[in-house]
Scaffold this active site. Sequence first.
Site, PDB file in Angstrom:
ATOM      1  N   ASP A  20     -16.561   3.878 -38.267  1.00  0.00           N
ATOM      2  CA  ASP A  20     -15.419   4.666 -37.784  1.00  0.00           C
ATOM      3  C   ASP A  20     -15.272   5.962 -38.582  1.00  0.00           C
ATOM      4  OD1 ASP A  20     -13.220   5.296 -36.279  1.00  0.00           O
ATOM      5  OD2 ASP A  20     -11.849   3.962 -37.337  1.00  0.00           O
ATOM      6  N   HIS A  57     -20.640  12.486 -34.287  1.00  0.00           N
ATOM      7  CA  HIS A  57     -21.410  11.313 -33.849  1.00  0.00           C
ATOM      8  C   HIS A  57     -22.895  11.458 -34.240  1.00  0.00           C
ATOM      9  CE1 HIS A  57     -17.932   9.696 -31.974  1.00  0.00           C
ATOM     10  NE2 HIS A  57     -17.868  10.578 -30.996  1.00  0.00           N
ATOM     11  N   LEU A  99     -35.973  -7.436 -40.116  1.00  0.00           N
ATOM     12  CA  LEU A  99     -34.550  -7.169 -39.844  1.00  0.00           C
ATOM     13  C   LEU A  99     -34.287  -7.107 -38.333  1.00  0.00           C
ATOM     14  CD1 LEU A  99     -31.685  -6.085 -40.732  1.00  0.00           C
ATOM     15  CD2 LEU A  99     -32.698  -3.796 -40.617  1.00  0.00           C
TER      16      LEU A  99
HETATM   17  C1  FPP Z   1     -16.125   5.972 -34.197  1.00  0.00           C
HETATM   18  O1  FPP Z   1     -15.730   7.233 -34.648  1.00  0.00           O
HETATM   19  C2  FPP Z   1     -17.486   5.990 -33.752  1.00  0.00           C
HETATM   20  C3  FPP Z   1     -17.899   5.779 -32.474  1.00  0.00           C
HETATM   21  C4  FPP Z   1     -17.006   5.515 -31.344  1.00  0.00           C
HETATM   22  C5  FPP Z   1     -19.317   5.853 -32.124  1.00  0.00           C
HETATM   23  C6  FPP Z   1     -20.284   5.268 -33.112  1.00  0.00           C
HETATM   24  C7  FPP Z   1     -21.568   5.901 -32.859  1.00  0.00           C
HETATM   25  C8  FPP Z   1     -22.409   6.357 -33.788  1.00  0.00           C
HETATM   26  C9  FPP Z   1     -22.237   6.205 -35.236  1.00  0.00           C
HETATM   27  C10 FPP Z   1     -23.576   7.085 -33.356  1.00  0.00           C
HETATM   28  C11 FPP Z   1     -24.877   6.439 -33.209  1.00  0.00           C
HETATM   29  C12 FPP Z   1     -25.118   5.053 -33.610  1.00  0.00           C
HETATM   30  C13 FPP Z   1     -26.335   4.449 -33.491  1.00  0.00           C
HETATM   31  C14 FPP Z   1     -26.405   2.995 -33.693  1.00  0.00           C
HETATM   32  C15 FPP Z   1     -27.560   5.178 -33.168  1.00  0.00           C
HETATM   33  P1  FPP Z   1     -14.499   7.924 -33.906  1.00  0.00           P
HETATM   34  O2  FPP Z   1     -15.047   8.850 -32.887  1.00  0.00           O
HETATM   35  O3  FPP Z   1     -13.584   6.888 -33.382  1.00  0.00           O
HETATM   36  O4  FPP Z   1     -13.856   8.694 -35.100  1.00  0.00           O
HETATM   37  P2  FPP Z   1     -12.327   9.078 -35.296  1.00  0.00           P
HETATM   38  O5  FPP Z   1     -11.573   7.774 -35.382  1.00  0.00           O
HETATM   39  O6  FPP Z   1     -12.340   9.820 -36.590  1.00  0.00           O
HETATM   40  O7  FPP Z   1     -11.943   9.929 -34.131  1.00  0.00           O
END
Ligand code: FPP
Length: 247
Positions: free
Chosen positions: A20, A37, A131
């Site tokens: 997050d 992201h 893994l």
């Molecule tokens: C939360 O941050 C993150 C997500 C909803 C997406 C997670 C995706 C990735 C880390 C990218 C790729 C992953 C892989 C496995 C290749 P948020 O957008 O909710 O952040 P915020 O709470 O600060 O708005």
Amino acid sequence: MFKEQLDHERIPSHVAVIMDGNGRWAKKHGKPRLEGHAQGAKAARGVVETAHKLGIKYITLYAFSLENWNRPEAEVCGLMSLLTSSIAREFNDLIKNNVRLLTIGDSSFLDENVRKEIDGVVNASAKNTGLTVVIALSYGSRNEILNASKKLLKKYEEKPFDISSLSEKDFADCLYTAQIPDPELLIRTSGEYRISNFLLWQISYSELYFTDTLWPDFSEEDFCKAIYDYQQRERRFGKTSEQILAE
Ligand code: FPP
């Protein structure tokens, strides 16, 4: 350095991660959310490499929740294409290093091309024994539990059985995670203290670790710190401390 202090005899076999804080990272750096992201994808790659080096057997990454479908369309499309391209690119190497990919979630919501691309990697890595990287994609835990109940009812329709004999294992076998052991450790970044509909059944006895670090900044050392913290805890599973020490 936490990395040097780890007890290699007590590395958890399954670590689950709620990645997050990508959006807040982007805001902090004056960048678009998708850049957050993209940096998050790099952090995910780093954590997978560290998990591999430490001999962790399973790492589950919460990449996209069922609720995330409600985000603005541009972010959803951007995330889907980032996820698909990152998985395809990174697994080129990872497959050669004996890493296996699995996904959990409701794939019926995914675009055909996303599903095909990811299934291709899942199939190509299916025989790998190192893994296992589990990507939770279009995943929601309540939905998983509801689907498991439906599966059991359907089984019952086809071949009635004694309902009172149903065990926790019978139920767990109907979850997406049927072949995956429960995580010993769950990490959530970015200073939020929530589970957000993630692995509700499976984390019954997991140790929870929260850090203020935003996901794109989560480094190898941060990951080792979380494992070190886990290693300092006493897991009692409802027993007393004395019982655990006597075992
Ligand atoms: C939360 O941050 C993150 C997500 C909803 C997406 C997670 C995706 C990735 C880390 C990218 C790729 C992953 C892989 C496995 C290749 P948020 O957008 O909710 O952040 P915020 O709470 O600060 O708005």
